[in-house]
Enzyme design. Structure first.
Site, PDB file in Angstrom:
ATOM      1  N   HIS A  19       1.975  36.487 -30.125  1.00 12.82           N
ATOM      2  CA  HIS A  19       1.984  37.560 -31.118  1.00 12.82           C
ATOM      3  C   HIS A  19       1.786  37.050 -32.535  1.00 12.82           C
ATOM      4  O   HIS A  19       1.241  37.772 -33.373  1.00 12.82           O
ATOM      5  CB  HIS A  19       3.280  38.360 -30.998  1.00 12.82           C
ATOM      6  CG  HIS A  19       3.358  39.149 -29.729  1.00 12.82           C
ATOM      7  ND1 HIS A  19       4.537  39.429 -29.076  1.00 12.82           N
ATOM      8  CD2 HIS A  19       2.374  39.711 -28.959  1.00 12.82           C
ATOM      9  CE1 HIS A  19       4.290  40.129 -27.983  1.00 12.82           C
ATOM     10  NE2 HIS A  19       2.983  40.319 -27.898  1.00 12.82           N
ATOM     11  N   HIS A  42      -3.393  44.922 -20.685  1.00  8.68           N
ATOM     12  CA  HIS A  42      -2.075  45.047 -20.051  1.00  8.68           C
ATOM     13  C   HIS A  42      -1.043  45.319 -21.140  1.00  8.68           C
ATOM     14  O   HIS A  42      -0.411  44.406 -21.665  1.00  8.68           O
ATOM     15  CB  HIS A  42      -1.718  43.776 -19.285  1.00  8.68           C
ATOM     16  CG  HIS A  42      -2.687  43.415 -18.203  1.00  8.68           C
ATOM     17  ND1 HIS A  42      -3.921  42.852 -18.466  1.00  8.68           N
ATOM     18  CD2 HIS A  42      -2.616  43.544 -16.850  1.00  8.68           C
ATOM     19  CE1 HIS A  42      -4.554  42.642 -17.318  1.00  8.68           C
ATOM     20  NE2 HIS A  42      -3.793  43.050 -16.323  1.00  8.68           N
ATOM     21  N   GLU A 116      -2.507  50.407 -19.272  1.00  8.86           N
ATOM     22  CA  GLU A 116      -1.300  49.999 -18.544  1.00  8.86           C
ATOM     23  C   GLU A 116      -1.295  50.697 -17.193  1.00  8.86           C
ATOM     24  O   GLU A 116      -1.363  51.926 -17.128  1.00  8.86           O
ATOM     25  CB  GLU A 116      -0.039  50.331 -19.331  1.00  8.86           C
ATOM     26  CG  GLU A 116       1.249  50.008 -18.607  1.00  8.86           C
ATOM     27  CD  GLU A 116       1.319  48.563 -18.122  1.00  8.86           C
ATOM     28  OE1 GLU A 116       1.580  48.369 -16.913  1.00  8.86           O
ATOM     29  OE2 GLU A 116       1.097  47.639 -18.936  1.00  8.86           O
ATOM     30  N   ASP A 141      -6.332  50.790 -14.534  1.00  7.87           N
ATOM     31  CA  ASP A 141      -6.554  49.353 -14.433  1.00  7.87           C
ATOM     32  C   ASP A 141      -7.103  48.820 -15.759  1.00  7.87           C
ATOM     33  O   ASP A 141      -8.052  49.375 -16.333  1.00  7.87           O
ATOM     34  CB  ASP A 141      -7.550  49.061 -13.311  1.00  7.87           C
ATOM     35  CG  ASP A 141      -7.922  47.601 -13.239  1.00  7.87           C
ATOM     36  OD1 ASP A 141      -7.127  46.812 -12.691  1.00  7.87           O
ATOM     37  OD2 ASP A 141      -9.010  47.247 -13.744  1.00  7.87           O
ATOM     38  N   GLY A 142      -6.498  47.747 -16.253  1.00  8.51           N
ATOM     39  CA  GLY A 142      -6.853  47.246 -17.577  1.00  8.51           C
ATOM     40  C   GLY A 142      -8.270  46.761 -17.702  1.00  8.51           C
ATOM     41  O   GLY A 142      -8.960  47.048 -18.691  1.00  8.51           O
ATOM     42  N   ASP A 162      -4.005  39.949 -21.316  1.00 11.14           N
ATOM     43  CA  ASP A 162      -2.653  39.410 -21.149  1.00 11.14           C
ATOM     44  C   ASP A 162      -2.069  39.806 -19.791  1.00 11.14           C
ATOM     45  O   ASP A 162      -1.072  40.516 -19.723  1.00 11.14           O
ATOM     46  CB  ASP A 162      -1.778  39.940 -22.299  1.00 11.14           C
ATOM     47  CG  ASP A 162      -0.354  39.435 -22.233  1.00 11.14           C
ATOM     48  OD1 ASP A 162      -0.123  38.425 -21.565  1.00 11.14           O
ATOM     49  OD2 ASP A 162       0.525  40.070 -22.843  1.00 11.14           O
TER      50      ASP A 162
END
Length: 279
Positions: A19, A42, A116, A141-142, A162
Site C-alpha cells: 500500500h 481482488h 471482488e 471474477d477479477g 493482488d
C-alpha cells in the site's frame, strides 16, 4: 479463492509494503490534472476493523502498520501514513484496503473499478462505496472483469493485481492475465503483488513475465526474516509495469526504513529494488 478473507491479514507487513507503493503510484498520477482510472482484480472489503475477531485472531497488523503509524517516517511514506491516520484518532482500530486508499486519493473526475468475487466481501465493499459515484464495485471474477474494462476511460491509470495465491495455479493465471491486459492497454501501469514463500513459486512467475516481451518491469522486494522452514510468508514483492519516473529511486530511499521498522529481528531483514526488464 472464495475461502480467502483478507481480514485475518489486514495491515500486516505485506500490506504496508504493497500500500505504500500503491500510494506512490497514485500520487504520481495526481501530479497531472488529467483524470485517471484505477482498476483492481481482488478488492476485498476496503475497510478493515482491526478490533474484529479475524484481526484479533492473528494479530498480524501488530507486526505491520502498528509499528509505524505514529512513528517518524521519511517523506516518501507520509502520504500513505496520512491515509491510515484518516481512519483513526488516538488508537489504531481501522485499516484502509487498497480500494479505500485509491478513493481517498482520487479526485472528482477520477474513476475506480473494483472486482471482488467473494459474496460477503463484495457486499461489504459495496457498502463502503454506496454513496461514492466515482467508485464502481463489481461482484465478478477479477481477471475477467478487469479485462472487460480495458482500455479504460480515462485512459491513464493503474491496475492492481493482488490475488491470494492459495493455489499454485494462481501464479500462471496471473501471467496469462497480465499478458492479455497489457495487449489491451499497453500504456497502463500494472502493479502486481506476490508473497515471498519458501516454495518459491513467485520465482517462476517472474521468469515468465520477464520472457513475455513486456518491457519496463520494476521489481521491489522486502524480506522481514530469513526464508526458514517450509511454510510461512517471509517477504513481500511488487512488480510494476510502466512505473512512473523515478519510482525506483523513491523505493530505494524508503525501503531501508521499512526494513528497519518491520524486520522480525534486528539484522534479519533485507530489501531490493531493481529492473526485472529494463526499457
Amino acid at each position: 479463492m472464495l475461502s480467502y478473507q483478507h481480514g485475518f491479514h489486514a495491515g500486516n507487513f505485506a500490506d504496508v509494503h504493497k500500500h505504500l507503493l500503491l500510494t506512490l503510484l497514485l500520487q504520481a498520477l495526481n501530479r497531472k490534472t488529467k483524470p485517471w482510472s484505477y482498476l483492481e482484480t481482488h478488492g476485498g472489503r476496503a475497510r478493515y476493523d482491526l478490533t474484529s475477531a479475524q484481526a484479533s485472531k492473528t494479530g498480524e497488523f501488530q507486526a505491520g502498520i502498528a509499528r509505524i503509524w505514529q512513528q517518524p517516517a521519511p517523506a516518501a511514506a507520509q502520504a500513505y501514513l496520512e491515509q491510515v491516520c484518516a481512519l483513526n484518532t488516538e488508537a489504531l482500530t481501522a485499516y484502509p484496503g487498497s480500494p479505500l486508499l485509491a478513493a481517498q486519493l482520487a479526485r472528482e473526475h477520477d474513476r475506480i473499478s473494483v472486482m471482488e468475487l467473494h459474496p460477503a466481501e463484495a457486499e461489504a465493499l459495496k457498502a463502503v462505496f454506496r454513496q461514492d459515484a466515482r467508485v464502481a464495485v463489481h461482484h465478478r471474477d477479477g481477471y475477467e472483469g478487469v479485462l472487460s474494462l480495458l482500455p479504460p476511460k480515462p485512459n491513464r491509470g493503474v491496475v492492481l493485481i493482488d490475488p491470494s495465491f492459495e493455489v499454485k495455479q494462481e501464479y500462471a493465471d496471473l501471467v496469462q492475465f497480465v499478458s492479455k491486459a497489457y495487449q489491451r492497454w499497453s500504456n497502463g501501469c500494472f502493479a502486481i503483488w506476490y508473497p515471498l514463500l519458501p516454495a518459491g513459486q513467485w520465482q517462476r512467475m517472474k521468469r515468465d513475465l520477464a520472457a513475455s516481451g513486456i518491457r519496463k518491469i520494476l521489481c521491489a522486494e522486502l524480506e522481514v526474516s530469513a526464508a526458514d522452514g517450509e511454510r510461512g510468508m517471509y517477504g513481500s514483492g511488487m512488480l510494476v509495469i510502466n512505473p512512473p519516473w523515478q519510482l525506483d529511486q523513491t523505493l530505494a530511499s524508503v525501503s531501508p526504513w521499512l526494513v528497519e521498522q518491520l524486520q522480525v529481528e534486528r539484522g534479519s531483514g533485507t530489501w531490493r529494488v531493481d529492473w526485472l526488464v529494463p526499457e
